[in-house]
Design an enzyme around this catalytic site. Structure first.
Site, mmCIF file in Angstrom:
data_model
loop_
_atom_site.group_PDB
_atom_site.id
_atom_site.type_symbol
_atom_site.label_atom_id
_atom_site.label_comp_id
_atom_site.label_asym_id
_atom_site.label_seq_id
_atom_site.Cartn_x
_atom_site.Cartn_y
_atom_site.Cartn_z
ATOM 1 N N HIS A 104 14.865 47.073 36.141
ATOM 2 C CA HIS A 104 15.169 46.045 35.145
ATOM 3 C C HIS A 104 16.616 45.590 35.209
ATOM 4 O O HIS A 104 17.193 45.165 34.211
ATOM 5 C CB HIS A 104 14.830 46.555 33.738
ATOM 6 C CG HIS A 104 13.374 46.816 33.547
ATOM 7 N ND1 HIS A 104 12.876 48.066 33.276
ATOM 8 C CD2 HIS A 104 12.309 45.983 33.630
ATOM 9 C CE1 HIS A 104 11.553 47.992 33.184
ATOM 10 N NE2 HIS A 104 11.187 46.740 33.398
ATOM 11 N N ASP A 130 26.891 29.676 63.074
ATOM 12 C CA ASP A 130 26.229 30.788 62.407
ATOM 13 C C ASP A 130 27.079 32.046 62.355
ATOM 14 O O ASP A 130 26.628 33.084 61.877
ATOM 15 C CB ASP A 130 24.888 31.108 63.079
ATOM 16 C CG ASP A 130 25.031 31.325 64.576
ATOM 17 O OD1 ASP A 130 26.177 31.431 65.050
ATOM 18 O OD2 ASP A 130 23.997 31.377 65.263
ATOM 19 N N GLY A 131 28.317 31.981 62.847
ATOM 20 C CA GLY A 131 29.252 33.082 62.686
ATOM 21 C C GLY A 131 29.060 34.250 63.623
ATOM 22 O O GLY A 131 29.664 35.300 63.421
#
Length: 561
Positions: free
Chosen positions: A220, A390-391
Site C-alpha cells: 500500500h 539512448d545514452g
C-alpha cells in the site's frame, strides 16, 4: 507525479470499465465496483464461487484473475482502500449460488472486517460463505504474531489453488481447507527502490535517498520494516529468501513454487535478473523448484521494486496450480527446466596463428592507446548520447575497449590481421548500431592493406572504411552522424597522402578535419537514428558518434610513424 487519469475520484470505476471493455469473459456490476465472470450458469448450477478483492492500485490484481479456474468475482475499493460491505455482498450475490462462496482476503483490518461481515450476511441469506485470510509477509515475523502479518503477493497463488479446487466441483468446506493449508505453506517478502504516488495524494508516500531501499514492505505504498543501503540484486534476493526459507522451515529436498512479483515500476529485465538469482539461491541449497513465474502480479501502483514468494508444494498442490485456468493476468504453466540450458555455438575452423610482422608492436600500442582513450571518455560520451540518443554509446565504447585489451598479441601481427581482428571483436562486444558500423568499416579496410602499407594505402583503407559505414547505414555527410567527422577526415587524409606528406602529417590533417566536422554537428538537424526523432531539440550539442571518432583518432596520432 504525472498520471494518465481523468479525475482522481473516477480512476477505479474507469479502470474497471476499461478492463471489462477489453475482456469479453468479464462483466462489470452496474451498481458496484465488482468484476464478475460473464455468462455464469444459473445459481443452482454454479460451483463454489471464489471471490477476492481489496483496494485498487494492485493491478492486475484483483480483476485480472477473474476467469475460469481462478476467481469468479473481484471486488475493488478505492486506491489502497478496502471495498465496502455492500460491494462485497453484491459480489457474492452476483457470483455465487447454493454451493456457496469462498472469500480470499489479505490480512488487513479493513478487508477482514468488510469481507467478514459480508460473509455473515450472505450466509444468513442462504449463500454459505467462508473466508480464508492470507498472511504471507514474513518480514513481520519478528514484529507481530503470525496471524497478524500482512497479506501480500503470494495471495495470487491462493487464488489459483482455490479457483482450481472450486472448478473441479469440490464442496465449499474442502475448497476452503485446501486454500487455508496453502496459505499456511506460503511466505513472501518485498523490497522497494522508491515510493509510489496515490492519485488522490499527488505526491510520493515517502522519500528515499539515491542509495537507499525499503526492505520488508507491504503493498500500500507504505515504508518497510527496515531502511537499508542499496545492494546488487543477488544480495537483495539472498536477504529475502533467507527470511522466507527460515520462516517456512525449508530444508534440502523441499519442493517449492516461486513467484517473482514486480511492484509496478520494475522492468521485465530486472525481474528476470531477480528470478535468475532466486533460482540459483534455491537450487544451491538443495530445494526443488517445481514451478516459477515472474512478472507484475500484485503491484503497488508504479512502485519500483519486487517481492519473492515461496509456496511449499506436493503433487496435489501442483495439480491445482497446473489445472486449466484462464484469466487476463494469469500466465499458465510456470514449468521450468531443472537447470539452465546452455547450447554451444557453431564450431569454426581454427586458423593458423599469423606470423608477427615488423609493425606489430606499434600497431598494438596504437590500438591499446585508442581503447584507453575511449574508456577515459565513457562518461562524456554517455552524457552526449543521452542528450540526443539512448545514452548507451559510452558504455558500448568502453565494452569494446575492454574486449580490445583482451586480444592476444597475435591479433596485432600485421595491419590486415589487426583490423580484421578488431572488426570481429567489436562486432561481438558492442551492441546497437556502433558494433556493426565499426565491424563493417574495419573488415572493409583490412582488405586494402598489405604487410607494409604506405601512407596512400592507409588513406585508401580509411576511405573504404568510411564508405562502408555510409553504405550500411544509408547516412550521408550532413545527416549528423559519425560520418560528419569521418568523411571529411578521409578526404583530408587522402589529399595529404597524395601530396606526398608523411603518414604522421597526413593523419594529423585527418584529425583536424574530423574535429571540425564533429563540432559542426552542433548546428545540424539530425536525419537518421534516434536523434532524428528529436528534430531541432537535438541541436546545440555535438553528435556523440562523431565525438567518439575524434577520441580514438586523436589517440592513434603518432603511433605509426
Amino acid at each position: 507525479m504525472k498520471k494518465l487519469i481523468n479525475h482522481p475520484r473516477q480512476v477505479v470505476r474507469e479502470m474497471l470499465e476499461g478492463l471489462a471493455d477489453l475482456n469479453p469473459a468479464q462483466a462489470l456490476l452496474e451498481s458496484e465496483d465488482v468484476i464478475v465472470q460473464a455468462g455464469l450458469p444459473d445459481p443452482a448450477r454454479r460451483p463454489v464461487a471464489v471471490i477476492s478483492g481489496g483496494g485498487a492500485g494492485h493491478e492486475p490484481a484483483h480483476a485480472g484473475y477473474v476467469g475460469t479456474g481462478l476467481l469468479t468475482a473481484a471486488v475493488s475499493g478505492d486506491v489502497f482502500t478496502s471495498p465496502s460491505v455492500d460491494a462485497v455482498l453484491s459480489g457474492i450475490r452476483a457470483a455465487a449460488g447454493p454451493a456457496g462462496a469462498l472469500l480470499v482476503v489479505k490480512n488487513y483490518t479493513g478487508d477482514r472486517l468488510n469481507f467478514g461481515l459480508a460473509a455473515e450476511l450472505a450466509t444468513a441469506e442462504g449463500i454459505p460463505t467462508e473466508m480464508v485470510v492470507v498472511a504471507d509477509d514474513v518480514a513481520l515475523r519478528d514484529t507481530v504474531e503470525k496471524a497478524r502479518r500482512r497479506g501480500i503477493a503470494g495471495t495470487v497463488l491462493i487464488h489459483k489453488i482455490a479457483g482450481a479446487a472450486a472448478a473441479s466441483g469440490k464442496p465449499l468446506a474442502e475448497v476452503a481447507q485446501l486454500a487455508r493449508q496453502a496459505a499456511e505453506a506460503l511466505g513472501t517478502m518485498g523490497v522497494a527502490l522508491d515510493a509510489c504516488t496515490v492519485p488522490a495524494a499527488g505526491e510520493p508516500g515517502f522519500t528515499l535517498a539515491p542509495a537507499e531501499i525499503e526492505l520488508g514492505l507491504g503493498i500500500h505504498g507504505e515504508q518497510g520494516v527496515q531502511r537499508a543501503a542499496l545492494r546488487p540484486a543477488d544480495g537483495l534476493v539472498d536477504t529475502m529468501l533467507e527470511a522466507i526459507a527460515a520462516d517456512l522451515g525449508l530444508r534440502a529436498g523441499a519442493r517449492v513454487a516461486l513467484l517473482v512479483n514486480g511492484l509496478g515500476g520494475t522492468p521485465p529485465m530486472e525481474l528476470a535478473i531477480v528470478a535468475r538469482g532466486a533460482l540459483a539461491w534455491l537450487r544451491g541449497r538443495g530445494l526443488v523448484v517445481e514451478r516459477a513465474w515472474a512478472g507484475n502480479y500484485l503491484t503497488a501502483l508504479e512502485m519500483p521494486g519486487c517481492s519473492l514468494s515461496l509456496l511449499v508444494v506436493d503433487d496435489a498442490r501442483l495439480a491445482l496450480l497446473d489445472a486449466a485456468g484462464e484469466a487476463p493476468a494469469w500466465q499458465a504453466g510456470g514449468r521450468i527446466a531443472a537447470e539452465r540450458r546452455i547450447i554451444p555455438g557453431p564450431a569454426t575452423e581454427a586458423e593458423a596463428p599469423p606470423v608477427p610482422g615488423p609493425l606489430a608492436p606499434a600497431l598494438k600500442a596504437a590500438i591499446l592507446r585508442a581503447a584507453a582513450a575511449l574508456e577515459r571518455q565513457e562518461a562524456e560520451l554517455t552524457k552526449l548520447d543521452s542528450q540526443a540518443g539512448d545514452g548507451d554509446l559510452g558504455i558500448s565504447m568502453a565494452r569494446g575497449a575492454a574486449a580490445i585489451r583482451a586480444l592476444p598479441d597475435g591479433a596485432f601481427a600485421t595491419p590486415a590481421v589487426a583490423l580484421r581482428q578488431l572488426g570481429e571483436t567489436l562486432r561481438r562486444a558492442i551492441g546497437g548500431s556502433s558494433g556493426p558500423f565499426y565491424a563493417t568499416a574495419l573488415l572493409r579496410a583490412a582488405r586494402q592493406l598489405g604487410d607494409a602499407p604506405s601512407a596512400k594505402d592507409w588513406a585508401e583503407a580509411f576511405a573504404q572504411a568510411v564508405a562502408a559505414i555510409g553504405e550500411l547505414g544509408g547516412a550521408r555527410p550532413g545527416d549528423r552522424t559519425m560520418l560528419d567527422a569521418l568523411h571529411p577526415a578521409a578526404e583530408a587524409f587522402s589529399r595529404a597522402a597524395a601530396a606526398g606528406q608523411s603518414l604522421h602529417a597526413a593523419w594529423a590533417a585527418a584529425i583536424q578535419a574530423a574535429t571540425e566536422g564533429a563540432d559542426a554537428t552542433r548546428s545540424m538537424r539530425p536525419r537518421l537514428g534516434r536523434a532524428a526523432y528529436l528534430g531541432d531539440r537535438a541541436m546545440g550539442v555535438p553528435d556523440a558518434g562523431a565525438a567518439a571518432a575524434v577520441v580514438w583518432m586523436r589517440a592513434l596520432d603518432g603511433a605509426t610513424g
